[in-house]
Motif scaffolding. Structure first.
Motif, PDB file in Angstrom:
ATOM      1  N   GLY A  37       0.819  -1.211   0.000  1.00 39.71           N
ATOM      2  CA  GLY A  37       0.000   0.000   0.000  1.00 39.71           C
ATOM      3  C   GLY A  37       0.851   1.259   0.000  1.00 39.71           C
ATOM      4  O   GLY A  37       0.538   2.240  -0.691  1.00 39.71           O
ATOM      5  N   ILE A  38       1.942   1.236   0.757  1.00 40.66           N
ATOM      6  CA  ILE A  38       2.853   2.382   0.781  1.00 40.66           C
ATOM      7  C   ILE A  38       3.473   2.603  -0.599  1.00 40.66           C
ATOM      8  O   ILE A  38       3.660   3.744  -1.041  1.00 40.66           O
ATOM      9  N   GLN A  39       3.774   1.514  -1.296  1.00 44.87           N
ATOM     10  CA  GLN A  39       4.402   1.634  -2.620  1.00 44.87           C
ATOM     11  C   GLN A  39       3.471   2.208  -3.681  1.00 44.87           C
ATOM     12  O   GLN A  39       3.936   2.602  -4.751  1.00 44.87           O
ATOM     13  N   LEU A  40       2.197   2.284  -3.397  1.00 44.02           N
ATOM     14  CA  LEU A  40       1.280   2.936  -4.336  1.00 44.02           C
ATOM     15  C   LEU A  40       1.614   4.414  -4.508  1.00 44.02           C
ATOM     16  O   LEU A  40       1.211   5.040  -5.498  1.00 44.02           O
ATOM     17  N   ASN A  41       2.343   4.983  -3.537  1.00 45.37           N
ATOM     18  CA  ASN A  41       2.751   6.378  -3.659  1.00 45.37           C
ATOM     19  C   ASN A  41       3.717   6.590  -4.820  1.00 45.37           C
ATOM     20  O   ASN A  41       3.951   7.729  -5.234  1.00 45.37           O
ATOM     21  N   ILE A  42       4.285   5.504  -5.349  1.00 44.17           N
ATOM     22  CA  ILE A  42       5.123   5.617  -6.544  1.00 44.17           C
ATOM     23  C   ILE A  42       4.303   6.205  -7.698  1.00 44.17           C
ATOM     24  O   ILE A  42       4.817   6.992  -8.503  1.00 44.17           O
ATOM     25  N   CYS A  43       3.045   5.841  -7.772  1.00 46.07           N
ATOM     26  CA  CYS A  43       2.170   6.353  -8.833  1.00 46.07           C
ATOM     27  C   CYS A  43       2.015   7.872  -8.723  1.00 46.07           C
ATOM     28  O   CYS A  43       1.987   8.584  -9.736  1.00 46.07           O
ATOM     29  N   VAL A  44       1.923   8.373  -7.487  1.00 49.95           N
ATOM     30  CA  VAL A  44       1.832   9.819  -7.281  1.00 49.95           C
ATOM     31  C   VAL A  44       3.107  10.501  -7.757  1.00 49.95           C
ATOM     32  O   VAL A  44       3.066  11.550  -8.417  1.00 49.95           O
ATOM     33  N   CYS A  45       4.241   9.902  -7.437  1.00 42.09           N
ATOM     34  CA  CYS A  45       5.531  10.440  -7.895  1.00 42.09           C
ATOM     35  C   CYS A  45       5.602  10.451  -9.421  1.00 42.09           C
ATOM     36  O   CYS A  45       6.121  11.395 -10.020  1.00 42.09           O
ATOM     37  N   GLY A  46       5.073   9.405 -10.045  1.00 43.24           N
ATOM     38  CA  GLY A  46       5.063   9.336 -11.499  1.00 43.24           C
ATOM     39  C   GLY A  46       4.249  10.448 -12.131  1.00 43.24           C
ATOM     40  O   GLY A  46       4.641  11.015 -13.159  1.00 43.24           O
ATOM     41  N   VAL A  47       3.122  10.779 -11.518  1.00 44.32           N
ATOM     42  CA  VAL A  47       2.278  11.858 -12.034  1.00 44.32           C
ATOM     43  C   VAL A  47       3.040  13.181 -12.043  1.00 44.32           C
ATOM     44  O   VAL A  47       2.872  14.015 -12.937  1.00 44.32           O
ATOM     45  N   LEU A  48       3.902  13.389 -11.048  1.00 38.93           N
ATOM     46  CA  LEU A  48       4.659  14.638 -10.940  1.00 38.93           C
ATOM     47  C   LEU A  48       5.801  14.729 -11.946  1.00 38.93           C
ATOM     48  O   LEU A  48       6.379  15.801 -12.115  1.00 38.93           O
ATOM     49  N   MET A  49       6.151  13.609 -12.589  1.00 36.11           N
ATOM     50  CA  MET A  49       7.262  13.609 -13.548  1.00 36.11           C
ATOM     51  C   MET A  49       6.770  14.065 -14.918  1.00 36.11           C
ATOM     52  O   MET A  49       6.549  13.280 -15.832  1.00 36.11           O
ATOM     53  N   ARG A  50       6.630  15.366 -15.049  1.00 37.04           N
ATOM     54  CA  ARG A  50       6.122  15.964 -16.278  1.00 37.04           C
ATOM     55  C   ARG A  50       7.119  15.781 -17.415  1.00 37.04           C
ATOM     56  O   ARG A  50       8.315  16.071 -17.248  1.00 37.04           O
ATOM     57  N   PRO A  51       6.663  15.306 -18.572  1.00 34.64           N
ATOM     58  CA  PRO A  51       7.581  15.111 -19.708  1.00 34.64           C
ATOM     59  C   PRO A  51       8.235  16.411 -20.134  1.00 34.64           C
ATOM     60  O   PRO A  51       7.588  17.459 -20.194  1.00 34.64           O
ATOM     61  N   LEU A  52       9.514  16.357 -20.404  1.00 36.94           N
ATOM     62  CA  LEU A  52      10.268  17.520 -20.870  1.00 36.94           C
ATOM     63  C   LEU A  52      10.284  17.515 -22.389  1.00 36.94           C
ATOM     64  O   LEU A  52      10.495  16.477 -23.009  1.00 36.94           O
ATOM     65  N   ALA A  53      10.093  18.674 -22.992  1.00 32.36           N
ATOM     66  CA  ALA A  53       9.969  18.745 -24.451  1.00 32.36           C
ATOM     67  C   ALA A  53      11.174  18.159 -25.165  1.00 32.36           C
ATOM     68  O   ALA A  53      11.045  17.520 -26.212  1.00 32.36           O
TER      69      ALA A  53
END
Length: 448
Positions: A178-194
């Motif tokens: 359950g704690i590792q689900l926070n990886i998904c939140v971190c992924g959302v914050l990784m905005r693609p760079l042009a």
């Protein structure tokens, strides 16, 4: 087509990406490093040998490395953000399904395979996107991101031990998932760079009208991307092969100490609460070793490959001395030495890889290096477990790890000699050209 990172931000939103990568490192590799707390519990539950139980960690490590090229390829097809989110879901699934603990094969498939794939799909794009967001401050950004592994491992040691005592090893696995689900939140914050969004860049930077021309342009752009991600020709370079062999041998050793440190302390009669603190000490000095070595490497006083060879030699010495411990204090001291020098190795071994192959081939080399190194991570823990079963003493595993590291340092020395020989050879071949045409007029006649 992937645009070159000619002007990465070197700050701004990049620091948000660094913090996200910091969290990902903690929620993936730190969990793997502290999994030794579950070793005895699982071994006693299934009444299996140490070698059989160690295959759980072995499968996790192997899949973690084998999945790196796949994760890189998926980043090419989609985005870093998508792959990290997928990795978080896989890591959660591995731990949550491991909660059922049906049999040892089930543990191999869940906390072994699925967890390893989740770690790979989270760790690889997180490391990659940080490098795309930074150029001048890349070393600092990578050091901060990788430090998440140490910071979380420092907390996870006593926390996991407490969860096991309160909820059992199965309940602890479910909570960790359950704690590792926070990886998904971190992924959302990784905005693609042009400049590093790969296929997206072909649409946002190329104004080709829709139709057959656009389709043809996409196909043309996709080919060089895949070639850059999977440049198998690197295996023909002697320097890369030597460094890959070093990586295999190092991986055979690096994952053994955290796995057998807890069982060794139990065999010495050390209390469980004090045993968990050993993992915290390991994480704390690891953190210090990374930052100190990263700072020193940036001074360029010593060649990074020389620094790495020295660190490997000191790690092997620490592992040879660690089994001599007979109480908590001596075990904590030797553990601290091992953790510090391990941190110095982690801080620079990727930098050495970049020096060996050059930045144009770095992305390719990283995925291929991880793939090749997986054999060491897969074989190391079971081999150490087999030796422990034969000797009837957990100390034997540490002796094995130290001996293999000594051998790996030899390949670094050979690699350095080969590089020096090539440098001397290039200098010799360039001298005749300069001496043959000493005057500007002769240079003009040559070009005419």
């Amino acid at each position: 087509m992937q645009a070159k990172d000619s002007n990465p931000p070197d700050g701004g939103y990049g620091w948000v990406v660094v913090v996200s990568a910091f969290m990902v490192m903690g929620l993936t590799v730190a969990v793997l490093k502290t999994f030794g707390l579950f070793f005895v519990e699982i071994q006693q539950h299934f009444d299996e040998l140490a070698s059989t139980t160690s295959w759980i960690t072995s499968v996790t490590i192997a899949v973690f490395h084998l999945g790196a090229p796949v994760a890189s390829s998926l980043c090419v097809q989609y985005t870093h953000r998508t792959v990290v989110i997928t990795g978080g879901l896989l890591a959660f699934s591995g731990m949550a399904l491991g909660f059922f603990g049906l049999n040892m094969v089930w543990m191999y498939a869940t906390t072994g395979f699925l967890q390893g794939l989740g770690i790979s799909f989270s760790w690889t794009p997180a490391i990659s996107i940080v490098s795309h967001y930074f150029s001048k401050k890349r070393a600092l950004a990578n050091a901060i991101a990788s430090a998440g592994e140490c910071a979380f491992a420092f907390m996870f040691g006593p926390f996991f031990q407490w969860m096991i005592s309160q909820y059992g090893w199965k309940g602890a696995l479910l909570i960790i998932g359950g704690i590792q689900l926070n990886i998904c939140v971190c992924g959302v914050l990784m905005r693609p760079l042009a400049s590093s969004c790969f296929l997206e860049a072909s649409h946002c930077e190329t104004e080709t009208p829709p139709g057959n021309g656009a389709s043809r342009r996409d196909k043309e752009d996709k080919s060089p991307i895949m070639h850059k991600t999977f440049n198998w020709m690197l295996v023909r370079q002697p320097e890369f092969v030597l460094y890959a062999i070093f990586g295999i041998l190092a991986a055979m050793s690096f994952f053994v100490p955290p796995l057998f440190l807890v069982p060794l302390s139990y065999s010495l009669g050390i209390d469980e609460s004090w045993t968990a603190s050993l993992l915290s000490i390991l994480a704390m000095v690891d953190f210090g070793g990374r930052l100190l070595c990263g700072w020193y490497a940036n001074l360029h006083v010593t060649k990074t490959i020389h620094l790495l060879a020295m660190a490997i030699t000191l790690i092997s010495t620490s592992l040879m001395l660690l089994p001599l411990a007979n109480n908590y204090l001596s075990l904590a001291i030797f553990t601290g030495f091992y953790g510090f020098f391990f941190g110095t190795t982690v801080a620079i071994h990727i930098t050495v890889l970049a020096d060996v192959v050059g930045m144009p081939e770095f992305d390719s080399a990283l995925g291929l290096f991880m793939l090749i190194r997986s054999t060491g991570g897969f074989v190391g823990p079971p081999l150490a477990g087999l030796i422990v079963d034969m000797a009837g003493d957990y100390r034997a595993g540490f002796y094995m790890a130290g001996a293999i590291l000594v051998l790996s340092a030899g390949f670094l020395i050979i690699l350095d000699r080969l590089q020096q020989r090539k440098i001397r050879g290039s200098k010799i071949t360039t001298k005749p050209e300069k001496s043959a045409l000493p005057y500007p007029s002769l240079h003009i006649l040559k070009h005419q």
